[in-house]
Design a protein around this motif. Structure first.
Motif: not given
Length: 397
Positions: A107-132
């Protein structure tokens, strides 16, 4: 591609799925089938299962992990460890359902992703979408259904509008009933099976010849939804090297080569009679036994019958009178030493050490008589009614 980095895939179902791709390579395109004689396309020599201890090993690698939407499982486990590094790349193939980690990353280039109400992950890796997408398209599904020619089709996964459209195609083009039920919806699919099996002679003799077509050792049972259809109860036995057959319930133990065991309940119940009730008049017993309400089994009395036998007979006679006053005693079996109603068997117990006795032997009044009762679990409710009658006799004395 001449990659010099190791390529891994997550083990488990991936290995099993790839095995089926190899087995059914004949279902693949003509191009793949033509090259299969030289090399199986799905035999990936340079791809091997990943040892979990290598997840954080130094150096580059390529990992194919499932599920592709990073909704859980091994892919989510690895994502938690690789997402914070800018050196890593996450490639998302195809469509991701809303609410999954994959959908959030697409959906975009998030810097953080919430796994649940208490867990959050820092996202610094590259994101790529493959049409497959590994899913079969509508044409592939139609070809598969046409090849298999089932009597009914049920669509269980997909977007509702597309399943509705596919259902119309299946019903109009292939003339096959099709449905796409919602979650928790019950679907009834009528069937008309005809199963031909063998049957033992004992089972056939017990069945109604008017309801079942049969020959000497064979029986044909047609399953029908009609309310008028008759049926017979038996046990279907299927062995690896033998024809399936239906046997009578009484034949099961012998067929399985097992020893038959019977479970019986037992109770030694005290009953107190008055002196008047303990009559020893044999004529009263014979008169009672000749009643048309009972099936009688009374052998001729011996002239040398001892006093104890006479007293036991008198006690049984008194108990029988009480039973007849309370319940229907049709088909009761009367013998000199016992009474039997269905599986309920009662006899006078003279064993003072009987392990089924309810009271201590020191508390026995002179007019108290112990009756040993035993019965099958099938008649437990009926037996308890009889025991209640015997207990009421004590309270009335």
């Amino acid at each position: 591609m001449k990659l010099k980095v190791p390529i891994y895939f997550s083990a488990g179902l991936t290995i099993q799925a790839n095995m089926y791709y190899k087995m059914f390579i004949g279902w693949a395109s003509q191009k793949i089938k033509d090259t299969s004689s030289v090399r199986n396309t799905y035999d990936f020599k340079h791809v091997c299962p990943l040892d979990r201890s290598l997840v954080n090993a130094p150096g580059p690698c390529v990992l194919f992990a499932t599920p592709g939407m990073i909704s859980g499982g091994f892919s989510l486990e690895v994502f938690k460890q690789w997402a914070p590094s800018e050196l890593n790349l996450v490639t998302l193939p195809g469509y991701c359902v809303a609410g999954t980690i994959g959908h959030k990353l697409m959906s975009g280039k998030p810097t953080k992703v919430d796994l649940d109400k208490e867990t959050q992950i820092d996202v610094r890796c590259q994101i790529h979408q493959l049409s497959f997408s590994p899913h079969t398209d509508a044409k592939g599904i139609m070809d598969l259904i046409g090849f298999l020619s089932p009597k009914h089709v049920m669509l269980v996964h997909g977007e509702k509008p597309k399943m509705a459209s596919l259902r119309e195609r299946i019903q109009s083009e292939l003339r096959i009933p099709c449905c796409y039920p919602a979650n928790n919806e019950i679907v009834l699919i009528p069937t008309t099976p005809s199963v031909k099996v063998g049957a033992t002679k004992k089972f056939i003799r017990r069945c109604s010849t008017s309801a079942l077509g049969k020959t000497d050792d064979k029986l044909l049972i047609s399953c029908s939804t009609s309310n008028e259809a008759s049926g017979a109860q038996g046990i279907l036995v299927m062995e690896k090297t033998k024809t399936a057959k239906i046997i009578d319930e009484d034949e099961l133990v012998h067929t399985l080569g097992l020893e038959e065991h019977k479970v019986l309940y037992a109770l030694c119940c005290p009953v107190e009679f008055s002196t008047m009730e303990l009559a020893t008049n044999e004529a009263n017993i014979i008169s009672l036994c000749e009643s048309s309400l009972m099936v009688v089994d009374v052998p001729t009395s011996s002239t040398t019958e001892d006093v104890n036998s006479a007293e036991n007979r008198s006690s049984l006679h008194s108990l029988l009178v009480k039973f007849r006053a309370k319940i229907d005693c049709t088909n009761i079996q009367v013998a000199p030493a016992h009474l039997q109603l269905r599986s309920f068997h009662v006899s006078v117990c003279s064993n003072e050490d009987c392990k089924y006795r309810m009271k201590n032997k020191n508390d026995i009044p002179k007019s108290m008589v112990y009756f040993c009762c035993r019965w099958s679990p099938v008649d437990d409710k009926f037996a308890r009614e009889l025991l209640q009658i015997m207990e009421q006799l004590n309270s009335s004395c």
